[in-house]
Design a protein around this motif. Structure first.
Motif, PDB file in Angstrom:
ATOM      1  N   GLN A 115       0.830  -1.211   0.000  1.00  0.00           N
ATOM      2  CA  GLN A 115       0.000   0.000   0.000  1.00  0.00           C
ATOM      3  C   GLN A 115       0.860   1.255   0.000  1.00  0.00           C
ATOM      4  O   GLN A 115       0.583   2.210  -0.733  1.00  0.00           O
ATOM      5  N   HIS A 116       1.900   1.269   0.815  1.00  0.00           N
ATOM      6  CA  HIS A 116       2.761   2.451   0.895  1.00  0.00           C
ATOM      7  C   HIS A 116       3.624   2.615  -0.357  1.00  0.00           C
ATOM      8  O   HIS A 116       3.969   3.743  -0.732  1.00  0.00           O
ATOM      9  N   ARG A 117       3.971   1.496  -1.006  1.00  0.00           N
ATOM     10  CA  ARG A 117       4.759   1.589  -2.242  1.00  0.00           C
ATOM     11  C   ARG A 117       3.905   2.131  -3.382  1.00  0.00           C
ATOM     12  O   ARG A 117       4.394   2.840  -4.251  1.00  0.00           O
ATOM     13  N   GLY A 118       2.630   1.725  -3.404  1.00  0.00           N
ATOM     14  CA  GLY A 118       1.727   2.213  -4.426  1.00  0.00           C
ATOM     15  C   GLY A 118       1.916   1.554  -5.777  1.00  0.00           C
ATOM     16  O   GLY A 118       2.356   0.407  -5.890  1.00  0.00           O
ATOM     17  N   GLU A 119       1.651   2.286  -6.829  1.00  0.00           N
ATOM     18  CA  GLU A 119       1.622   1.790  -8.204  1.00  0.00           C
ATOM     19  C   GLU A 119       2.894   1.074  -8.655  1.00  0.00           C
ATOM     20  O   GLU A 119       2.806   0.097  -9.411  1.00  0.00           O
TER      21      GLU A 119
END
Length: 291
Positions: free
Chosen positions: A265-269
């Motif tokens: 989630q924190h890393r994202g795309e």
């Protein structure tokens, strides 16, 4: 506060006075007694004073006996509900149990471990660990014996999203790797009891080298937890008849999954591409049979 107050009571026994230990052993022997007994009745049953019972409750982190009583009642109710769910009188495995009973008891124990681990999760600690992993140059994962399996699982998950992550089951190699970490790195150490000497030492040397250290353990006041910067607690009670780590491993894997999802989630795309690439690389190639 510990999600399983009985586990907390069990761990407290070695540091208690003789009178307080009698209180702890009475509670562990039949937790339902605490649900039914007032403080003066429990004190009389344990051949001790009201002040000893109150002091025992406070030593566990409760304001007093009433708060301890409520916590024990909650734990007892959850345990009874879990047993009823599988039609069991107890989840303790006996030598004479048939396969169906073993399966039901293990399922109840392992579901209980996952639920307690999830309920007792420290969200702030989880986010601190996840954000540190996202920003780390390298993640070294420590774990020996059965905890090495959990360490391998986390290492493989992080590698799939492009993180530089490593784990060695060799205690000397893992200690060496921990000692050369820097402030740009994170060390995650996994130990159910939190007293595995090589793992604790690895955290100590990594912390001294400047790395952020994360402990995954079931004992919040263990040597490992004390040595680490961030502590993520699992909750699992092993059966006395166990042949190897069971519930503890399930709880660890559940926590690793939660941590990994938070990292994603924190890393994202950016994680989408490496996940797709690793999935395609591992997919089996099918040959046309020509038939």
């Amino acid at each position: 506060m510990d999600a399983d107050v009985l586990a907390l009571v069990r761990r407290s026994v070695p540091r208690l006075s003789a009178a307080e230990a009698r209180v702890a052993e009475t509670i562990l022997g039949d937790p339902t007694l605490v649900v039914d007994l007032a403080i003066n009745d429990l004190a009389r049953l344990c051949s001790t004073s009201l002040s000893t019972v109150a002091r025992f409750a406070q030593s566990l982190g409760f304001s007093g006996y009433r708060e301890l009583r409520v916590a024990v009642a909650r734990t007892v109710t959850l345990a009874q509900a879990q047993q009823a769910r599988f039609g069991l009188d107890t989840t303790a495995i006996d030598r004479d149990d048939e396969p169906a009973a073993i399966a039901a008891k293990l399922a109840a124990q392992e579901i209980d471990a996952i639920e307690k681990t999830a309920r007792g999760l420290d969200a702030a600690a989880l986010d601190r660990a996840a954000l540190a992993i996202v920003g780390a140059r390298h993640i070294e994962i420590l774990g020996q014996a059965s905890s090495s399996l959990t360490a391998q699982d986390l290492q493989q998950k992080l590698s799939r999203i492009g993180c530089s992550a490593a784990h060695s089951s060799d205690p000397h190699l893992s200690l060496t790797a921990a000692s050369i970490r820097t402030a740009d790195d994170v060390v995650v150490a996994i130990s159910h009891g939190g007293e595995t000497q090589e793992v604790v030492r690895g955290v100590e040397v990594a912390r001294d080298a400047g790395a952020l250290t994360v402990a995954i353990t079931s004992v919040s006041d263990s040597s490992l937890a004390i040595a680490a910067d961030v502590v993520l607690v699992t909750h699992a009670q092993e059966s006395p008849f166990r042949m190897a780590a069971m519930s503890s491993r399930i709880a660890q894997l559940a926590l690793v999954d939660i941590l990994f999802v938070r990292v994603v989630q924190h890393r994202g795309e950016p994680v989408v591409i490496p996940l797709q690439l690793t999935h395609e690389a591992a997919a089996p190639r099918r040959r046309a049979s020509g038939r």
